[in-house]
Design a protein around this motif. Structure first.
Motif, PDB file in Angstrom:
ATOM      1  N   LYS A  94      18.653 -57.711  -6.253  1.00 38.60           N
ATOM      2  CA  LYS A  94      18.374 -57.891  -7.500  1.00 38.60           C
ATOM      3  C   LYS A  94      17.109 -58.892  -7.854  1.00 38.60           C
ATOM      4  N   LEU A  95      16.321 -58.747  -8.723  1.00 35.91           N
ATOM      5  CA  LEU A  95      15.133 -59.529  -9.076  1.00 35.91           C
ATOM      6  C   LEU A  95      15.693 -60.925  -9.266  1.00 35.91           C
ATOM      7  N   LEU A  96      16.917 -61.066  -9.798  1.00 35.71           N
ATOM      8  CA  LEU A  96      17.648 -62.327 -10.074  1.00 35.71           C
ATOM      9  C   LEU A  96      18.793 -62.233  -9.663  1.00 35.71           C
ATOM     10  N   ASP A  97      19.405 -63.253  -8.951  1.00 37.01           N
ATOM     11  CA  ASP A  97      20.932 -63.403  -8.752  1.00 37.01           C
ATOM     12  C   ASP A  97      21.781 -63.686  -9.878  1.00 37.01           C
ATOM     13  N   ARG A  98      22.883 -63.995  -9.576  1.00 35.63           N
ATOM     14  CA  ARG A  98      23.924 -64.579 -10.677  1.00 35.63           C
ATOM     15  C   ARG A  98      23.585 -65.719 -11.026  1.00 35.63           C
ATOM     16  N   GLU A  99      22.852 -66.704 -10.357  1.00 37.37           N
ATOM     17  CA  GLU A  99      22.421 -68.147 -10.630  1.00 37.37           C
ATOM     18  C   GLU A  99      21.068 -67.908 -11.447  1.00 37.37           C
ATOM     19  N   ASN A 100      20.352 -66.693 -11.679  1.00 35.86           N
ATOM     20  CA  ASN A 100      19.025 -66.575 -11.890  1.00 35.86           C
ATOM     21  C   ASN A 100      18.237 -67.190 -10.914  1.00 35.86           C
ATOM     22  N   ASN A 101      18.586 -67.028  -9.701  1.00 35.41           N
ATOM     23  CA  ASN A 101      17.482 -67.394  -8.389  1.00 35.41           C
ATOM     24  C   ASN A 101      16.944 -66.298  -8.506  1.00 35.41           C
ATOM     25  N   PRO A 102      15.335 -66.346  -8.053  1.00 36.97           N
ATOM     26  CA  PRO A 102      14.535 -65.101  -7.695  1.00 36.97           C
ATOM     27  C   PRO A 102      14.980 -64.667  -6.456  1.00 36.97           C
ATOM     28  N   ALA A 103      14.413 -63.200  -6.169  1.00 32.59           N
ATOM     29  CA  ALA A 103      14.952 -62.349  -5.005  1.00 32.59           C
ATOM     30  C   ALA A 103      14.124 -62.906  -3.973  1.00 32.59           C
ATOM     31  N   ASP A 104      14.387 -62.913  -2.795  1.00 32.16           N
ATOM     32  CA  ASP A 104      13.598 -63.127  -1.493  1.00 32.16           C
ATOM     33  C   ASP A 104      12.266 -62.332  -1.251  1.00 32.16           C
ATOM     34  N   LEU A 105      11.232 -62.893  -1.609  1.00 34.60           N
ATOM     35  CA  LEU A 105       9.890 -62.043  -1.260  1.00 34.60           C
ATOM     36  C   LEU A 105       9.775 -61.590   0.065  1.00 34.60           C
ATOM     37  N   GLU A 106      10.280 -62.025   1.052  1.00 36.42           N
ATOM     38  CA  GLU A 106      10.127 -61.738   2.374  1.00 36.42           C
ATOM     39  C   GLU A 106      10.779 -60.402   2.656  1.00 36.42           C
ATOM     40  N   ALA A 107      11.930 -60.362   2.002  1.00 31.37           N
ATOM     41  CA  ALA A 107      12.992 -59.105   2.136  1.00 31.37           C
ATOM     42  C   ALA A 107      12.228 -58.048   1.432  1.00 31.37           C
ATOM     43  N   PHE A 108      11.530 -58.289   0.147  1.00 36.31           N
ATOM     44  CA  PHE A 108      10.854 -57.140  -0.595  1.00 36.31           C
ATOM     45  C   PHE A 108       9.696 -56.577   0.189  1.00 36.31           C
ATOM     46  N   SER A 109       9.036 -57.448   0.813  1.00 38.49           N
ATOM     47  CA  SER A 109       7.878 -57.377   1.499  1.00 38.49           C
ATOM     48  C   SER A 109       8.078 -56.378   2.701  1.00 38.49           C
ATOM     49  N   ARG A 110       9.329 -56.755   3.521  1.00 37.17           N
ATOM     50  CA  ARG A 110       9.569 -56.006   4.597  1.00 37.17           C
ATOM     51  C   ARG A 110       9.854 -54.730   4.413  1.00 37.17           C
ATOM     52  N   GLY A 111      10.627 -54.313   3.298  1.00 37.04           N
ATOM     53  CA  GLY A 111      10.969 -52.794   2.879  1.00 37.04           C
ATOM     54  C   GLY A 111       9.654 -52.187   2.515  1.00 37.04           C
ATOM     55  N   VAL A 112       8.756 -52.693   1.923  1.00 35.87           N
ATOM     56  CA  VAL A 112       7.634 -52.104   1.564  1.00 35.87           C
ATOM     57  C   VAL A 112       6.680 -51.896   2.935  1.00 35.87           C
ATOM     58  N   ASN A 113       6.639 -52.909   3.755  1.00 35.79           N
ATOM     59  CA  ASN A 113       5.937 -52.783   5.027  1.00 35.79           C
ATOM     60  C   ASN A 113       6.241 -51.618   5.728  1.00 35.79           C
ATOM     61  N   ILE A 114       7.559 -51.493   6.080  1.00 38.17           N
ATOM     62  CA  ILE A 114       8.184 -50.638   6.870  1.00 38.17           C
ATOM     63  C   ILE A 114       8.183 -49.122   6.111  1.00 38.17           C
ATOM     64  N   ASN A 115       8.692 -49.003   4.909  1.00 41.13           N
ATOM     65  CA  ASN A 115       8.587 -47.678   4.579  1.00 41.13           C
ATOM     66  C   ASN A 115       7.288 -46.980   3.844  1.00 41.13           C
ATOM     67  N   LEU A 116       6.614 -47.970   3.368  1.00 47.59           N
ATOM     68  CA  LEU A 116       5.092 -47.262   2.835  1.00 47.59           C
ATOM     69  C   LEU A 116       3.986 -47.537   3.895  1.00 47.59           C
ATOM     70  N   VAL A 117       3.599 -48.863   4.377  1.00 45.32           N
ATOM     71  CA  VAL A 117       2.746 -49.125   5.078  1.00 45.32           C
ATOM     72  C   VAL A 117       2.860 -48.520   6.639  1.00 45.32           C
ATOM     73  N   GLY A 118       4.104 -48.566   7.008  1.00 48.08           N
ATOM     74  CA  GLY A 118       4.419 -47.761   8.177  1.00 48.08           C
ATOM     75  C   GLY A 118       4.142 -46.235   8.367  1.00 48.08           C
ATOM     76  N   SER A 119       4.534 -45.647   7.159  1.00 40.70           N
ATOM     77  CA  SER A 119       4.390 -44.032   6.783  1.00 40.70           C
ATOM     78  C   SER A 119       2.731 -44.114   6.944  1.00 40.70           C
ATOM     79  N   PHE A 120       1.921 -44.930   6.321  1.00 34.64           N
ATOM     80  CA  PHE A 120       0.462 -44.679   6.568  1.00 34.64           C
ATOM     81  C   PHE A 120      -0.035 -44.737   7.668  1.00 34.64           C
ATOM     82  N   ASN A 121       0.464 -46.006   8.582  1.00 37.81           N
ATOM     83  CA  ASN A 121       0.196 -46.270   9.773  1.00 37.81           C
ATOM     84  C   ASN A 121       0.229 -44.734  10.861  1.00 37.81           C
TER      85      ASN A 121
END
Length: 259
Positions: A94-121
């Protein structure tokens, strides 16, 4: 485009949807490069399928590793005629966890990099190989398929659920780049298509409890079950065969709409 005697790169080809595609292509006389990170599963599949298959360990985000897989196809089978990109990961947070801490940006980027950038590559390197082969050929007929690129999106591209920001946006990106690529590659006789599968019975689902699996199945209008990877593979082979399918996304989901 015929499958027999033509050569295809299948990423994520050692298991799940990719494995089903590999088996379907070889069954119809095609040659396949299995590009995957799972060396043991990939090599076991090659040993089973025989001379029509090769395995290359490949990270789809690496230009060098994808180019190496393309080179194997060119050397072993005399050229490449298409790719089916099934490699991908699902990042759930989630964007925010139960304590309202922000999501892990590295994890978000990894998903986009493999799924989208990898497809383009994969698309850029496969398209280059096909276009160079066509350019070097003599008497290439117009309106005759020279290549096909099939990417895998997801129904999450349209029906993204809470916690799927990385996965849904990366798959929406796969859908979004399809038409620009199809328009650009038309002059080379290369078609570009996207499949958006629903919930399929792949190894990714094995860790889900039976009760949760039943709940997922109940959400599918008809047939009320998870998709079979062979049904995905059948659609891939039909897309390859049907020359008028180009620049389009096909949902393969039993009419489910996630809420």
């Amino acid at each position: 485009m015929q499958i027999q005697k033509n050569s295809f790169l299948v990423t994520g080809g050692a298991s799940g949807l990719g494995e089903a595609v590999v088996r379907a292509l070889v069954a119809q006389g095609g040659n396949v490069i299995i590009a995957d990170l799972n060396e043991s599963a990939g090599q076991a599949l090659v040993n089973e399928l025989g001379d029509n298959a090769r395995f290359v360990r490949c990270d789809v985000t690496s230009g060098d590793e994808v180019q190496a897989a393309v080179a194997v196809a060119e050397e072993a089978f005399g050229g490449l005629h298409g790719s089916i990109n099934c490699a991908g990961i699902a990042v759930v947070q989630k964007l925010l966890d139960r304590e309202n801490n922000p999501a892990d940006l590295e994890a978000f980027s990894r998903g986009v990099n493999i799924n989208l950038v990898g497809s383009f590559n994969v698309a850029r390197l496969v398209a280059s190989s096909i276009a160079k082969r066509v350019a070097n050929a003599n008497n290439v007929e117009k309106n005759i398929d020279q290549g096909i690129i099939i990417n895998t999106a997801s129904i999450a591209a349209f029906d993204g659920q809470m916690g799927q920001a990385s996965y849904a946006s990366s798959k929406a990106g796969v859908v979004g780049m399809m038409l620009p690529l199809a328009r650009e590659l038309a002059r080379h006789g290369i078609r570009v298509m996207t499949i958006a599968p629903g919930i399929f019975a792949t190894p990714m689902m094995d860790s889900i409890p039976e009760k949760a699996r039943e709940q997922l199945e109940s959400g599918v209008p008809y047939p009320k079950r998870l998709g079979d990877p062979n049904e995905f593979a059948k659609l891939v082979t039909h897309i390859i065969d049907n020359a008028y399918l180009n620049g389009e996304v096909i949902r393969l989901d039993g009419a489910i709409r996630m809420v």
